[in-house]
Design an enzyme around this catalytic site. Structure first.
Site, PDB file in Angstrom:
ATOM      1  N   ARG A  47     -23.099  29.256 -38.389  1.00 25.14           N
ATOM      2  CA  ARG A  47     -22.625  28.038 -38.095  1.00 25.14           C
ATOM      3  C   ARG A  47     -24.350  27.758 -36.731  1.00 25.14           C
ATOM      4  O   ARG A  47     -24.630  27.921 -36.015  1.00 25.14           O
ATOM      5  CB  ARG A  47     -21.794  27.955 -36.931  1.00 25.14           C
ATOM      6  N   HIS A  70     -21.497  18.336 -32.734  1.00 28.59           N
ATOM      7  CA  HIS A  70     -21.606  18.912 -31.118  1.00 28.59           C
ATOM      8  C   HIS A  70     -21.892  18.421 -29.777  1.00 28.59           C
ATOM      9  O   HIS A  70     -23.390  18.511 -29.295  1.00 28.59           O
ATOM     10  CB  HIS A  70     -22.147  20.398 -31.527  1.00 28.59           C
ATOM     11  N   GLU A  75     -14.771  21.265 -30.625  1.00 25.38           N
ATOM     12  CA  GLU A  75     -14.606  21.458 -29.151  1.00 25.38           C
ATOM     13  C   GLU A  75     -14.092  19.572 -28.942  1.00 25.38           C
ATOM     14  O   GLU A  75     -14.345  18.991 -27.348  1.00 25.38           O
ATOM     15  CB  GLU A  75     -15.019  22.339 -28.457  1.00 25.38           C
ATOM     16  N   ASN A 111     -12.537  28.599 -31.849  1.00 27.24           N
ATOM     17  CA  ASN A 111     -13.392  28.771 -30.551  1.00 27.24           C
ATOM     18  C   ASN A 111     -12.232  29.584 -29.844  1.00 27.24           C
ATOM     19  O   ASN A 111     -11.822  29.545 -29.370  1.00 27.24           O
ATOM     20  CB  ASN A 111     -14.451  28.079 -30.132  1.00 27.24           C
ATOM     21  N   TYR A 161     -12.498  32.235 -26.614  1.00 29.46           N
ATOM     22  CA  TYR A 161     -13.376  33.215 -25.181  1.00 29.46           C
ATOM     23  C   TYR A 161     -12.881  33.360 -24.732  1.00 29.46           C
ATOM     24  O   TYR A 161     -12.589  34.923 -24.457  1.00 29.46           O
ATOM     25  CB  TYR A 161     -14.227  32.294 -24.473  1.00 29.46           C
ATOM     26  N   GLU A 176     -16.346  30.326 -32.513  1.00 29.30           N
ATOM     27  CA  GLU A 176     -17.236  31.015 -31.559  1.00 29.30           C
ATOM     28  C   GLU A 176     -16.614  32.124 -30.694  1.00 29.30           C
ATOM     29  O   GLU A 176     -15.093  32.029 -30.539  1.00 29.30           O
ATOM     30  CB  GLU A 176     -17.743  29.659 -30.649  1.00 29.30           C
TER      31      GLU A 176
HETATM   32  C1  GBH Z   1     -18.222  26.309 -26.455  1.00 27.30           C
HETATM   33  O1  GBH Z   1     -17.900  25.700 -25.419  1.00 27.30           O
HETATM   34  C2  GBH Z   1     -19.259  24.918 -26.892  1.00 27.30           C
HETATM   35  O2  GBH Z   1     -19.188  24.589 -28.223  1.00 27.30           O
HETATM   36  C3  GBH Z   1     -20.864  26.090 -27.468  1.00 27.30           C
HETATM   37  O3  GBH Z   1     -21.511  24.471 -26.810  1.00 27.30           O
HETATM   38  C4  GBH Z   1     -21.346  26.365 -26.033  1.00 27.30           C
HETATM   39  O4  GBH Z   1     -22.867  27.408 -25.082  1.00 27.30           O
HETATM   40  C5  GBH Z   1     -20.529  28.284 -25.668  1.00 27.30           C
HETATM   41  O5  GBH Z   1     -18.905  27.649 -25.781  1.00 27.30           O
HETATM   42  C6  GBH Z   1     -19.867  29.146 -24.554  1.00 27.30           C
HETATM   43  O6  GBH Z   1     -20.111  27.815 -23.401  1.00 27.30           O
HETATM   44  O7  GBH Z   1     -13.723  24.248 -18.086  1.00 27.30           O
HETATM   45  O8  GBH Z   1     -14.812  22.696 -16.998  1.00 27.30           O
HETATM   46  O9  GBH Z   1     -14.350  24.845 -16.309  1.00 27.30           O
HETATM   47  C7  GBH Z   1     -16.676  26.762 -24.321  1.00 27.30           C
HETATM   48  C8  GBH Z   1     -16.250  25.934 -23.858  1.00 27.30           C
HETATM   49  C9  GBH Z   1     -15.552  24.435 -22.226  1.00 27.30           C
HETATM   50  C10 GBH Z   1     -16.281  26.459 -21.587  1.00 27.30           C
HETATM   51  C11 GBH Z   1     -16.117  24.322 -20.270  1.00 27.30           C
HETATM   52  C12 GBH Z   1     -17.521  26.549 -20.020  1.00 27.30           C
HETATM   53  C13 GBH Z   1     -17.004  24.637 -18.605  1.00 27.30           C
HETATM   54  C14 GBH Z   1     -16.650  23.667 -17.571  1.00 27.30           C
HETATM   55  N1  GBH Z   1     -16.389  25.634 -22.625  1.00 27.30           N
HETATM   56  N2  GBH Z   1     -16.171  25.167 -19.738  1.00 27.30           N
HETATM   57  S1  GBH Z   1     -15.013  23.831 -17.034  1.00 27.30           S
END
Ligand code: GBH
Length: 492
Positions: free
Chosen positions: A88, A133, A179, A319, A321, A394
């Site tokens: 991806r 992205h 996202e 995605n 996490y 993801e």
């Molecule tokens: C993904 O975002 C992205 O698609 C990718 O590019 C990134 O590298 C990967 O995850 C790992 O982070 O929400 O205010 O606390 C995941 C969602 C949203 C997580 C922003 C981190 C930080 C700011 N991300 N968040 S907040």
């Protein structure tokens, strides 16, 4: 040797992934490519944003990143060695159309991606391509305010069509956006991502309106998505035989208490985060919870928008996490930015309850380990969107940069437990067709710069040397075992 140890962790016996299941790693153009002004590329919004002092934790940027633009053959070697059957990646819009629809196609950018796609395919790896992205040509920001202006749809449609024309004979999986929910919440409500817009009570911005602009940007993104899907279906899909979808960030929300108010807050939390985008695309309307709270502030779709948008996607990219508690703010008082406003749906989402975390904290502030969230999220999407195909586009583990950490057993445990949860969802009937781990390599982690590492491979950002972590051999082994099993299974 490794397999013996890990087998116990993977305790979902007798589970078989379908034969065509995609196993891969994920990346994005700005976080990986570097080469920020190479071969006719112009500045993207992230090039400009990272040059503003104070925006990125370590003051860094993606001018070089992990130099994937030049080193992709070597990185594809690593993927081939892992045994993945899919990759991806995202395309840099500013490489292909440096001035958006106001200028020509940059053929050097097209040639680059052609070479790369051919190289991917040559190794038996399936490219799974995201059009944008987070990164867009700065030209579009500068000319008309990008996502706040409805004319962005013309630009996105033009860009998408060029990608289908040049690459669609070989790319069979397209996602329009990565996202967009994160993009609009951070770009227009909190102002921590470009274009740094928000109201005073939400963050530190000079311009913006957190109450209205996220809704407008989201609306223009949804309309842009639909335009790209329509053109793909009308002019390309039949001949090129690919699929098109969208990738969303997901958070699983648990009610902070069993009260009715908090359980309803969970539904509102999904409405103001996920179904905000997916409901209009699939059903042609915003979620009820949003309509109830936002009323006239919620933009309207025209008949034309919805013409062919019944089920305006072929799959949903998830995605996944982390998870949070949702707490009601309709019946109790909350601060703005902590659930106290209508654009937040009057929900406070937070990872703690009575001082105790939901799941295990990782050291990265936004990120708690809660594998059940993977299973529940996949089931939620399955039920709400009627068994639509899902790809986990993801999932991965980030650690603060404290040394080299090649023995990343925490990442291994994380992946193992989330993959178990994914299997449980599949057993229950979720039509999951792929899993991409974020990420092959350590890379530029947006506003955290290079301070958080997500790679199966460690990258020395000075020398660009890649070194495998334990998780690389673990994932290789996992794929090997599961592909072997699915083969037996299909032959039997
Ligand atoms: C993904 O975002 C992205 O698609 C990718 O590019 C990134 O590298 C990967 O995850 C790992 O982070 O929400 O205010 O606390 C995941 C969602 C949203 C997580 C922003 C981190 C930080 C700011 N991300 N968040 S907040």
């Amino acid at each position: 040797m490794l397999s013996g140890n890990f087998k116990e962790i993977n305790n979902e016996e007798n589970f078989h992934f379908p034969k065509n299941f995609l196993f891969g790693t994920a990346s994005s153009s700005y976080q990986y490519e570097g080469a920020y002004l190479t071969d006719g590329k112009t500045l993207s919004n992230w090039d400009v944003f990272t040059s503003i002092p104070g925006k990125i934790a370590d003051g860094s940027h993606g001018k070089v990143a992990v130099d994937h633009y030049h080193r992709y053959p070597e990185d594809l070697d690593l993927m081939e060695d892992l045994g993945v059957n899919s990759y991806r990646l995202s395309l840099s819009w500013a490489r292909i159309l440096p001035k958006g629809r106001f200028g020509d196609v940059n053929m050097a950018g097209i040639h680059h991606y052609n070479r790369m796609i051919n190289n991917i395919l040559k190794r038996g790896i399936e490219p799974f391509v995201t059009l944008t992205h987070y990164d867009i040509p700065q030209e579009l920001e500068f000319r008309y305010g990008s996502w706040l202006n409805p004319q962005i749809r013309e630009d996105f449609e033009h860009y998408a069509e060029i990608c289908f024309q040049y690459f669609g004979n070989r790319v069979k999986f397209w996602s329009t956006f990565n996202e967009p929910n994160v993009q609009v919440i951070l770009g227009y409500r909190k102002g921590t991502y470009p274009p740094s817009r928000c109201s005073k009570s939400f963050g530190n911005c000079t311009h913006g309106d957190s109450y209205i602009e996220p809704l407008v940007a989201a609306h223009n993104i949804i309309r842009s998505h639909l335009a790209a899907v329509n053109i793909y279906r009308k002019n390309y899909q039949e001949e090129q035989r690919g699929k098109i979808g969208i990738v969303m960030n997901t958070i699983w929300f648990e009610p902070v208490s069993e009260s009715l108010a908090d359980r309803l807050a969970v539904e509102r939390a999904q409405a103001f985060y996920l179904t905000w985008f997916l409901d209009p695309i699939v059903f042609g309307r915003y979620p009820r919870e949003m309509q109830d709270i936002l009323g006239k502030d919620l933009p309207k779709f025209t008949k034309d928008d919805l013409k062919s948008s019944k089920s305006g996607l072929d799959f949903i990219g998830i995605n996944q996490y982390t998870s949070r508690y949702a707490k009601d703010c309709l019946h109790s008082k909350c601060e703005p930015g902590k659930g106290g406003t209508r654009v937040e749906g009057f929900v406070y989402a937070n990872a703690h309850k009575d001082g105790l975390p939901l799941g295990e904290p990782t050291g990265v502030d936004w990120f708690n380990i809660y594998p059940q969230g993977m299973e529940k999220m996949l089931m939620y999407a399955t039920e709400r969107y009627k068994n639509i195909p899902l790809y986990v586009t993801e999932n991965g583990f980030g650690e603060n940069n404290t040394g080299v950490l090649l023995n990343d057993y925490r990442r291994v445990n994380f992946m193992s437990s989330y993959l178990d949860a994914l299997k449980r969802a599949m057993r229950k009937g979720a039509d999951v067709r792929g899993y991409f781990t974020w990420s092959l390599l350590d890379n530029f982690e947006w506003i955290s710069g290079y301070t958080i590492r997500f790679g199966l491979y460690h990258v020395d950002f000075d020398t660009q040397e890649r070194t495998p972590r334990l998780s690389a051999s673990w994932y290789k082994n996992f794929i090997f075992q599961h592909r072997a099993q699915s083969k037996d299974y299909d032959d039997a």
